[in-house]
Design a protein around this motif. Structure first.
Motif, PDB file in Angstrom:
ATOM      1  N   GLU A  28       0.668  -1.186   0.189  1.00 40.47           N
ATOM      2  CA  GLU A  28       0.018  -0.049   0.062  1.00 40.47           C
ATOM      3  C   GLU A  28       0.906   1.251   0.099  1.00 40.47           C
ATOM      4  O   GLU A  28       1.965   1.193   0.452  1.00 40.47           O
ATOM      5  CB  GLU A  28      -0.875   0.117   1.126  1.00 40.47           C
ATOM      6  N   ASP A  29       0.302   2.369  -0.583  1.00 39.41           N
ATOM      7  CA  ASP A  29       0.854   3.669  -0.463  1.00 39.41           C
ATOM      8  C   ASP A  29       1.155   4.146   0.849  1.00 39.41           C
ATOM      9  O   ASP A  29       0.088   3.877   1.707  1.00 39.41           O
ATOM     10  CB  ASP A  29       0.147   4.596  -1.460  1.00 39.41           C
ATOM     11  N   GLY A  30       2.400   4.497   1.062  1.00 42.45           N
ATOM     12  CA  GLY A  30       2.416   5.131   2.706  1.00 42.45           C
ATOM     13  C   GLY A  30       2.899   3.853   3.491  1.00 42.45           C
ATOM     14  O   GLY A  30       3.319   4.129   4.539  1.00 42.45           O
ATOM     15  N   LYS A  31       3.041   2.678   3.277  1.00 38.07           N
ATOM     16  CA  LYS A  31       3.676   1.645   3.901  1.00 38.07           C
ATOM     17  C   LYS A  31       4.952   1.323   3.410  1.00 38.07           C
ATOM     18  O   LYS A  31       5.484   1.654   2.239  1.00 38.07           O
ATOM     19  CB  LYS A  31       2.555   0.434   4.005  1.00 38.07           C
ATOM     20  N   ASP A  32       5.753   0.602   4.281  1.00 34.45           N
ATOM     21  CA  ASP A  32       6.990   0.068   3.862  1.00 34.45           C
ATOM     22  C   ASP A  32       6.897  -1.011   2.764  1.00 34.45           C
ATOM     23  O   ASP A  32       6.035  -2.116   3.024  1.00 34.45           O
ATOM     24  CB  ASP A  32       7.763  -0.407   4.973  1.00 34.45           C
ATOM     25  N   ALA A  33       7.567  -1.015   1.792  1.00 32.13           N
ATOM     26  CA  ALA A  33       7.846  -2.130   0.828  1.00 32.13           C
ATOM     27  C   ALA A  33       8.402  -3.345   1.350  1.00 32.13           C
ATOM     28  O   ALA A  33       9.186  -3.298   2.544  1.00 32.13           O
ATOM     29  CB  ALA A  33       8.698  -1.792  -0.325  1.00 32.13           C
ATOM     30  N   PRO A  34       7.949  -4.662   0.875  1.00 31.16           N
ATOM     31  CA  PRO A  34       8.367  -5.770   1.474  1.00 31.16           C
ATOM     32  C   PRO A  34       9.952  -6.038   1.155  1.00 31.16           C
ATOM     33  O   PRO A  34      10.389  -5.327   0.448  1.00 31.16           O
ATOM     34  CB  PRO A  34       7.618  -7.046   0.681  1.00 31.16           C
ATOM     35  N   PRO A  35      10.522  -6.443   2.373  1.00 32.41           N
ATOM     36  CA  PRO A  35      12.059  -6.497   1.953  1.00 32.41           C
ATOM     37  C   PRO A  35      12.504  -7.040   0.823  1.00 32.41           C
ATOM     38  O   PRO A  35      13.592  -6.792   0.327  1.00 32.41           O
ATOM     39  CB  PRO A  35      12.495  -7.332   3.118  1.00 32.41           C
ATOM     40  N   ASP A  36      11.735  -8.028   0.086  1.00 33.56           N
ATOM     41  CA  ASP A  36      12.207  -8.579  -1.255  1.00 33.56           C
ATOM     42  C   ASP A  36      11.758  -7.724  -2.258  1.00 33.56           C
ATOM     43  O   ASP A  36      12.417  -8.144  -3.574  1.00 33.56           O
ATOM     44  CB  ASP A  36      11.690 -10.088  -1.101  1.00 33.56           C
ATOM     45  N   GLN A  37      11.095  -6.968  -2.180  1.00 37.94           N
ATOM     46  CA  GLN A  37      10.390  -6.028  -3.367  1.00 37.94           C
ATOM     47  C   GLN A  37      11.603  -4.766  -3.408  1.00 37.94           C
ATOM     48  O   GLN A  37      12.037  -3.792  -2.672  1.00 37.94           O
ATOM     49  CB  GLN A  37       9.114  -5.330  -2.881  1.00 37.94           C
ATOM     50  N   THR A  38      12.187  -4.921  -4.780  1.00 36.96           N
ATOM     51  CA  THR A  38      13.388  -3.919  -5.072  1.00 36.96           C
ATOM     52  C   THR A  38      12.633  -2.755  -5.977  1.00 36.96           C
ATOM     53  O   THR A  38      13.136  -1.535  -6.053  1.00 36.96           O
ATOM     54  CB  THR A  38      14.334  -4.640  -6.162  1.00 36.96           C
ATOM     55  N   ASN A  39      11.447  -2.900  -6.514  1.00 33.12           N
ATOM     56  CA  ASN A  39      10.801  -1.704  -7.066  1.00 33.12           C
ATOM     57  C   ASN A  39       9.947  -1.065  -6.128  1.00 33.12           C
ATOM     58  O   ASN A  39       9.305  -1.511  -5.002  1.00 33.12           O
ATOM     59  CB  ASN A  39       9.819  -2.407  -8.195  1.00 33.12           C
ATOM     60  N   ARG A  40      10.015   0.279  -6.190  1.00 30.86           N
ATOM     61  CA  ARG A  40       9.442   1.425  -5.310  1.00 30.86           C
ATOM     62  C   ARG A  40       8.640   2.333  -5.904  1.00 30.86           C
ATOM     63  O   ARG A  40       8.545   2.506  -7.169  1.00 30.86           O
ATOM     64  CB  ARG A  40      10.643   2.206  -4.434  1.00 30.86           C
ATOM     65  N   ARG A  41       7.544   2.901  -5.133  1.00 35.64           N
ATOM     66  CA  ARG A  41       7.003   4.011  -5.895  1.00 35.64           C
ATOM     67  C   ARG A  41       7.760   5.195  -5.945  1.00 35.64           C
ATOM     68  O   ARG A  41       8.928   5.149  -5.215  1.00 35.64           O
ATOM     69  CB  ARG A  41       5.855   4.657  -4.717  1.00 35.64           C
ATOM     70  N   ASN A  42       7.478   5.984  -6.905  1.00 37.22           N
ATOM     71  CA  ASN A  42       8.596   7.001  -7.581  1.00 37.22           C
ATOM     72  C   ASN A  42       7.527   8.358  -7.869  1.00 37.22           C
ATOM     73  O   ASN A  42       7.836   8.818  -8.962  1.00 37.22           O
ATOM     74  CB  ASN A  42       9.416   6.505  -8.455  1.00 37.22           C
TER      75      ASN A  42
END
Length: 89
Positions: free
Chosen positions: A51-65
């Motif tokens: 979700e937007d505003g939450k931390d990405a899972p540790p294995d997720q390299t792609n992020r919101r930008n």
């Protein structure tokens, strides 16, 4: 889904003339813009898995930008929307 009378009353508060509802800066145009932006955000949430505003899972390299400004042309003229981006594009 049913839209409650209270929600409808809240949305229509301040709409006194037809232009307030249907004009270039009216409620209908604003609703279309906000709904499109919400759908695009939900699509990115589904794609990224968080979700937007939450931390990405540790294995997720792609992020919101952030987001990019776009102008959609339709029956109601141009609609300026903010399209959310991710780092992988």
């Amino acid at each position: 889904m049913t839209i409650s009378k209270e929600l409808l009353d809240e949305l229509l508060k301040g709409c006194e003339r037809p232009e307030d509802l249907l004009g270039d800066a009216g409620l209908m145009k604003e609703l279309k813009i906000k709904l499109m932006e919400r759908m695009l955000g939900a699509e990115l949430t589904s794609h990224l898995g968080y979700e937007d505003g939450k931390d990405a899972p540790p294995d997720q390299t792609n992020r919101r930008n952030g987001s990019s400004a776009k102008r959609l042309k339709g029956q109601d003229g141009e609609l300026p929307i903010a399209v959310p981006r991710d780092r992988d594009g």
